[in-house]
Design a protein around this motif. Structure first.
Motif, PDB file in Angstrom:
ATOM      1  N   PHE A 204      37.782  13.430  37.663  1.00 24.69           N
ATOM      2  CA  PHE A 204      39.265  13.414  37.219  1.00 24.69           C
ATOM      3  C   PHE A 204      40.139  13.906  38.272  1.00 24.69           C
ATOM      4  O   PHE A 204      41.319  13.090  38.344  1.00 24.69           O
ATOM      5  CB  PHE A 204      39.623  14.536  35.928  1.00 24.69           C
ATOM      6  N   TRP A 205      39.832  14.803  39.261  1.00 24.76           N
ATOM      7  CA  TRP A 205      41.005  14.889  40.281  1.00 24.76           C
ATOM      8  C   TRP A 205      40.819  13.980  41.084  1.00 24.76           C
ATOM      9  O   TRP A 205      41.987  13.510  41.748  1.00 24.76           O
ATOM     10  CB  TRP A 205      40.368  16.144  41.264  1.00 24.76           C
ATOM     11  N   THR A 206      39.893  13.131  41.540  1.00 20.09           N
ATOM     12  CA  THR A 206      39.797  11.893  42.333  1.00 20.09           C
ATOM     13  C   THR A 206      40.440  10.640  41.648  1.00 20.09           C
ATOM     14  O   THR A 206      41.171   9.866  42.328  1.00 20.09           O
ATOM     15  CB  THR A 206      38.302  11.377  42.930  1.00 20.09           C
ATOM     16  N   ALA A 207      40.560  10.689  40.525  1.00 21.17           N
ATOM     17  CA  ALA A 207      41.186   9.562  39.697  1.00 21.17           C
ATOM     18  C   ALA A 207      42.517  10.002  39.695  1.00 21.17           C
ATOM     19  O   ALA A 207      43.500   8.944  39.804  1.00 21.17           O
ATOM     20  CB  ALA A 207      40.715   9.682  38.328  1.00 21.17           C
ATOM     21  N   THR A 208      42.939  11.053  39.859  1.00 28.62           N
ATOM     22  CA  THR A 208      44.282  11.376  39.729  1.00 28.62           C
ATOM     23  C   THR A 208      44.954  11.150  41.251  1.00 28.62           C
ATOM     24  O   THR A 208      46.032  10.413  41.265  1.00 28.62           O
ATOM     25  CB  THR A 208      44.525  13.058  39.579  1.00 28.62           C
TER      26      THR A 208
ATOM     27  N   ALA B 210      44.683  12.925  35.713  1.00 32.85           N
ATOM     28  CA  ALA B 210      45.584  14.187  35.630  1.00 32.85           C
ATOM     29  C   ALA B 210      45.418  15.119  34.357  1.00 32.85           C
ATOM     30  O   ALA B 210      45.034  16.436  34.300  1.00 32.85           O
ATOM     31  CB  ALA B 210      47.103  13.845  36.022  1.00 32.85           C
ATOM     32  N   TYR B 211      45.622  14.445  33.195  1.00 33.26           N
ATOM     33  CA  TYR B 211      45.210  15.292  31.936  1.00 33.26           C
ATOM     34  C   TYR B 211      43.740  15.847  31.695  1.00 33.26           C
ATOM     35  O   TYR B 211      43.627  16.820  31.566  1.00 33.26           O
ATOM     36  CB  TYR B 211      45.695  14.412  30.635  1.00 33.26           C
ATOM     37  N   GLY B 212      42.919  15.228  32.313  1.00 31.93           N
ATOM     38  CA  GLY B 212      41.488  15.469  32.388  1.00 31.93           C
ATOM     39  C   GLY B 212      41.194  16.705  33.054  1.00 31.93           C
ATOM     40  O   GLY B 212      40.704  17.831  32.895  1.00 31.93           O
ATOM     41  N   ALA B 213      41.782  16.668  34.324  1.00 29.15           N
ATOM     42  CA  ALA B 213      41.587  17.609  35.322  1.00 29.15           C
ATOM     43  C   ALA B 213      42.467  19.053  34.994  1.00 29.15           C
ATOM     44  O   ALA B 213      41.991  20.112  35.142  1.00 29.15           O
ATOM     45  CB  ALA B 213      42.259  17.388  36.904  1.00 29.15           C
ATOM     46  N   ALA B 214      43.676  18.727  34.161  1.00 25.66           N
ATOM     47  CA  ALA B 214      44.018  19.931  33.406  1.00 25.66           C
ATOM     48  C   ALA B 214      43.428  20.521  32.618  1.00 25.66           C
ATOM     49  O   ALA B 214      43.150  21.845  32.435  1.00 25.66           O
ATOM     50  CB  ALA B 214      45.474  19.644  32.898  1.00 25.66           C
ATOM     51  N   VAL B 215      42.710  19.800  31.449  1.00 25.18           N
ATOM     52  CA  VAL B 215      41.852  20.368  30.340  1.00 25.18           C
ATOM     53  C   VAL B 215      40.623  21.122  31.019  1.00 25.18           C
ATOM     54  O   VAL B 215      40.389  21.990  30.557  1.00 25.18           O
ATOM     55  CB  VAL B 215      41.401  19.158  29.576  1.00 25.18           C
TER      56      VAL B 215
ATOM     57  N   ALA C  87      51.640  18.424  37.523  1.00 26.78           N
ATOM     58  CA  ALA C  87      52.791  18.163  38.247  1.00 26.78           C
ATOM     59  C   ALA C  87      52.615  16.449  38.884  1.00 26.78           C
ATOM     60  O   ALA C  87      53.709  15.968  39.393  1.00 26.78           O
ATOM     61  CB  ALA C  87      52.853  19.013  39.552  1.00 26.78           C
ATOM     62  N   THR C  88      51.469  15.827  38.847  1.00 29.64           N
ATOM     63  CA  THR C  88      51.333  14.658  39.328  1.00 29.64           C
ATOM     64  C   THR C  88      51.840  13.614  38.426  1.00 29.64           C
ATOM     65  O   THR C  88      51.918  12.276  38.811  1.00 29.64           O
ATOM     66  CB  THR C  88      49.951  14.170  39.685  1.00 29.64           C
TER      67      THR C  88
END
Length: 171
Positions: A155-159, A11-16, A76-77
């Motif tokens: 990152f999204w799939t890990a989230t 989640a943090y990686g996708a946000a970055v 948000a996740t």
């Protein structure tokens, strides 16, 4: 790594990644050339992009806005304020974004590792009269854009993969 930690890192990686991509698109919308000349587009679209065609300027504003939404969705996740959001919807969006970005990176959508490698190996012919430019853009895509989209998609799939669906509420 425990499932929850994977989801948090994702989640943090996708946000970055969304913030970085959105910052670049915002800069381009405001007139910067920030990697615009390295965008792997067909020659006629590339010319319109570099000429700041109003459609491309508008698309950069839309993409910058979408990146802000991406940052909010990713966070948000994992953040307490995201507990009010429908968990299934958040995770479905994360899965779709992750799969789309990984497909783009691999080359399923025409760009990506496969398409670039085929072009650089002379298996797929470049556009007529644009061979040098096409090879240059393929190298940039191979070394910058495809790895970026692969990482962002991972990152999204890990989230999504690290979360259990429990209706509403933070996991």
């Amino acid at each position: 790594m425990p499932r929850a930690d994977r989801a948090r890192v994702g989640a943090y990686g996708a946000a970055v990644c969304a913030a970085a991509y959105g910052s670049m698109k915002l800069a381009q919308a405001l007139g910067a050339k920030a990697l615009a000349d390295r965008d792997p587009l067909p020659p006629e679209l590339r010319e319109r992009l570099l000429a700041r065609d109003p459609l491309f300027v508008a698309s950069h504003w839309v993409l910058a806005g979408a990146a802000v939404v991406g940052v909010v969705l990713a966070l948000a996740t994992v953040r307490p304020w995201g507990a009010a959001a429908p968990r299934r919807l958040l995770l479905a969006i994360a899965w779709v974004l992750g799969i789309f970005m990984i497909a783009r990176a691999i080359g399923v959508l025409g760009f990506g590792f496969v398409g670039d490698a085929l072009l650089l190996a002379d298996v797929r012919p470049p556009p007529a009269g644009e061979a040098a430019l096409a090879r240059d853009l393929a190298r940039w895509d191979l070394l910058l854009w495809s790895p970026f989209f692969l990482l962002w998609g991972a990152f999204w799939t890990a989230t999504a993969g690290g979360r259990r669906v429990t209706g509403r509420g933070a996991p």
